[in-house]
Design an enzyme around this catalytic site. Structure first.
Site, short mmCIF file in Angstrom:
data_model
loop_
_atom_site.label_atom_id
_atom_site.label_comp_id
_atom_site.label_asym_id
_atom_site.label_seq_id
_atom_site.Cartn_x
_atom_site.Cartn_y
_atom_site.Cartn_z
N ARG A 86 0.83 -1.21 0.00
CA ARG A 86 0.00 0.00 0.00
C ARG A 86 0.87 1.26 0.00
O ARG A 86 0.52 2.27 -0.63
CB ARG A 86 -0.91 -0.03 1.23
N HIS A 90 0.42 4.32 -2.62
CA HIS A 90 0.14 5.69 -2.18
C HIS A 90 1.28 6.64 -2.55
O HIS A 90 1.05 7.85 -2.66
CB HIS A 90 -0.12 5.72 -0.67
N ASP A 91 2.46 6.10 -2.74
CA ASP A 91 3.57 6.94 -3.22
C ASP A 91 3.37 7.28 -4.70
O ASP A 91 3.41 8.44 -5.10
CB ASP A 91 4.90 6.22 -3.02
N GLY A 96 4.07 10.88 -8.73
CA GLY A 96 4.91 9.80 -9.26
C GLY A 96 5.62 9.00 -8.19
O GLY A 96 5.57 9.32 -7.01
N SER A 100 7.98 10.37 -2.09
CA SER A 100 7.49 11.55 -1.38
C SER A 100 6.65 11.17 -0.17
O SER A 100 6.60 11.91 0.82
CB SER A 100 6.68 12.46 -2.33
N ASN A 118 -4.04 8.85 4.38
CA ASN A 118 -2.83 8.30 4.99
C ASN A 118 -2.79 8.39 6.51
O ASN A 118 -2.20 7.53 7.18
CB ASN A 118 -1.59 9.00 4.43
N PRO A 187 -7.71 7.26 -4.57
CA PRO A 187 -9.15 6.98 -4.61
C PRO A 187 -9.69 6.55 -3.25
O PRO A 187 -9.09 5.70 -2.59
CB PRO A 187 -9.28 5.85 -5.64
N HIS A 217 -5.76 -6.42 -2.52
CA HIS A 217 -6.60 -6.57 -1.33
C HIS A 217 -6.83 -8.03 -0.97
O HIS A 217 -7.60 -8.32 -0.05
CB HIS A 217 -7.93 -5.86 -1.53
N SER A 272 -8.52 -15.90 3.30
CA SER A 272 -7.06 -16.13 3.39
C SER A 272 -6.35 -14.79 3.46
O SER A 272 -5.67 -14.38 2.52
CB SER A 272 -6.58 -16.94 2.18
#
Length: 352
Positions: A86, A90-91, A96, A100, A118, A187, A217, A272
Site C-alpha cells: 500500500r 500511495h507513493d 509519481g 514523497s 494516509n 481513490p 486486497h 485467506s
C-alpha cells in the site's frame, strides 16, 4: 445470448493475454534472491530510464538485503506485507513514484502522512527505515528510497505466496512532498467504479490495471471507518449496501458498530487474509467484498471490470500475470531519473 456473452468474454481475455508483455523472469535469482540476474528491460522496452539491472554493479546485494529485512518483519507481523504494498501505491499516485510519501514535514512542505487517506492508516515506515539503514551500510548513497518501496512491494507479494516479476529500477527521490496531491489523487474506499477508473486513468492506468491492482486486497486489513457506510447508510437512506451478502453483513456489524469502533479492523479477504491468491475475486462474486471500491468492480456494471473479476476468480495464473504487469506499469508513473531528484540518506528527510 448467454453462450454469446461467454464466447465474447473468452475472446476478450485472449486478446488481453496476447497483448501482454509481462515476464515471469526472476531478475535476482530464484524468488528474487541473489545478486546475478537479468539485465534486460521488461518486455524488451525501457521504462523512462529504468532498468532491472540498474544496481547490478553498484549494489548487487540490494535485493538480498531488502528480502532479508522483509522476511523478519513479515514473520513478526504478517499484515506488514499488505502495508508495504500500500505504501508503494500511495507513493506512486502522488507526483509519481518518488518516495514523497516517506517524507516528514519539511521547511517548505507538509508531509503526505497527514493526508486524509494516509493519517493513522499508512504503516511500514519503520521497515523502510531498517532496509535503508542496511543498504546505506552496504552501499552508501546508492539505492533510492523510491526503489526500496518498489522492491519491498514486490518482495512482500512474493513472501505472501504471490507472483514475482522483473522489476525496472533506477528511480530517484523527490525533495518535496504534496499534501494536497495526496488528498486529491488517492481513490477513496467508497468510490464508484467510474470514479475509480477516473483516478486510475489520470495516472495512465486502465481497467485491467484497476482490477489487477485491486487484487492486492487479497492480503491485509481495513479499518471500520472505511466500510462503515456500507453497513448503515450506503445511499444516504440509513440502509445497508444491498450488494452485501447477508451473513457477511451481520458478521461485519459485530466488528463495526454503528457508533464508535472506527479503528477496529477486518480482513479484506476473510478467507485467506495473509496469503496472496485469487480468493479476493471469488469473494466479490459472492457479495463479500469488504470495501465499496472492491464490490463495485462487479456490481458497478462496467463490462470490462466485471469480466476481469470473473476471469481472475477462475484463473489464479491469469491474475498473477496481470498483477505483475500492472505493478510494473504503476511503478513507472513519473519516476525521477538521471540527475533529477536525489538519493536520500534518510528516507524521512531530504539531504542537506
Amino acid at each position: 445470448m448467454a453462450s454469446f456473452n461467454l464466447l465474447y468474454a473468452t475472446f476478450t481475455l485472449l486478446a488481453l493475454l496476447s497483448s501482454s508483455t509481462f515476464c515471469f523472469a526472476y531478475p535476482f535469482g530464484s524468488w528474487g534472491r541473489g545478486g546475478g540476474g537479468v539485465r534486460h528491460p521488461v518486455g524488451g522496452q525501457t521504462y523512462s530510464g529504468l532498468l532491472p539491472g540498474f544496481y547490478g554493479h553498484s549494489c548487487p546485494q540490494a535485493n538480498d538485503i531488502v528480502m532479508s529485512v522483509l522476511e523478519r518483519a513479515i514473520s513478526k507481523d504478517p499484515r506488514m506485507a499488505a502495508s508495504l504494498l500500500r505504501l508503494h501505491f500511495h507513493d506512486c499516485f502522488v507526483q509519481g513514484c518518488d518516495a514523497s510519501v516517506l517524507l516528514d514535514d519539511g521547511e517548505t512542505f507538509a508531509s503526505e502522512k497527514k493526508s486524509v487517506p494516509n493519517k493513522n492508516s499508512l504503516r511500514g515506515f519503520e521497515v523502510i527505515d531498517e532496509i535503508k539503514s542496511e543498504l546505506e551500510e552496504a552501499c552508501p548513497e546508492t539505492v533510492s528510497c523510491a526503489d526500496i518501496l518498489a522492491l519491498a512491494a514486490r518482495g512482500s507479494t512474493v513472501l505472501s505466496g504471490g507472483p514475482n516479476w522483473e522489476l525496472p529500477l533506477g528511480r530517484r527521490d523527490s525533495r518535496k512532498a504534496s499534501l494536497n496531491g495526496s488528498n486529491k489523487n488517492i481513490p477513496p474506499p467508497n468510490s464508484t467504479v467510474q470514479n475509480l477508473l477516473t483516478f486510475f486513468q489520470r495516472q495512465g492506468l486502465n481497467e485491467v490495471d484497476l482490477v489487477s491492482l485491486s487484487g492486492a486486497h487479497t492480503i491485509g486489513m481495513a479499518r471500520c471507518t472505511t466500510f462503515k457506510q456500507r453497513l448503515y447508510n450506503q445511499n444516504g437512506n440509513n440502509q445497508p449496501d444491498s450488494t452485501l451478502e447477508r451473513s457477511y453483513y451481520h458478521d461485519l456489524k459485530t466488528v463495526c458498530p454503528k457508533t464508535g469502533g472506527d479503528s477496529n479492523i477486518s480482513p479484506l479477504d476473510l478467507a485467506s487474509p495473509a496469503t496472496f491468491d485469487n480468493t479476493y475475486f471469488k469473494l466479490i462474486l459472492s457479495g463479500k467484498g469488504l470495501l465499496t471500491s472492491d464490490q463495485v468492480l462487479l456490481a458497478g456494471n462496467l463490462g470490462k471490470t466485471m469480466q476481469l473479476v470473473k476471469a481472475f476468480a477462475n484463473d489464479r495464473a491469469l491474475f498473477f500475470g496481470h498483477f505483475g504487469r500492472s505493478m510494473v506499469k504503476m511503478g513507472n508513473i513519473g519516476p525521477l531519473t538521471g540527475y533529477n531528484g536525489e538519493v536520500r540518506k534518510n528516507c524521512r528527510k531530504v539531504n542537506l
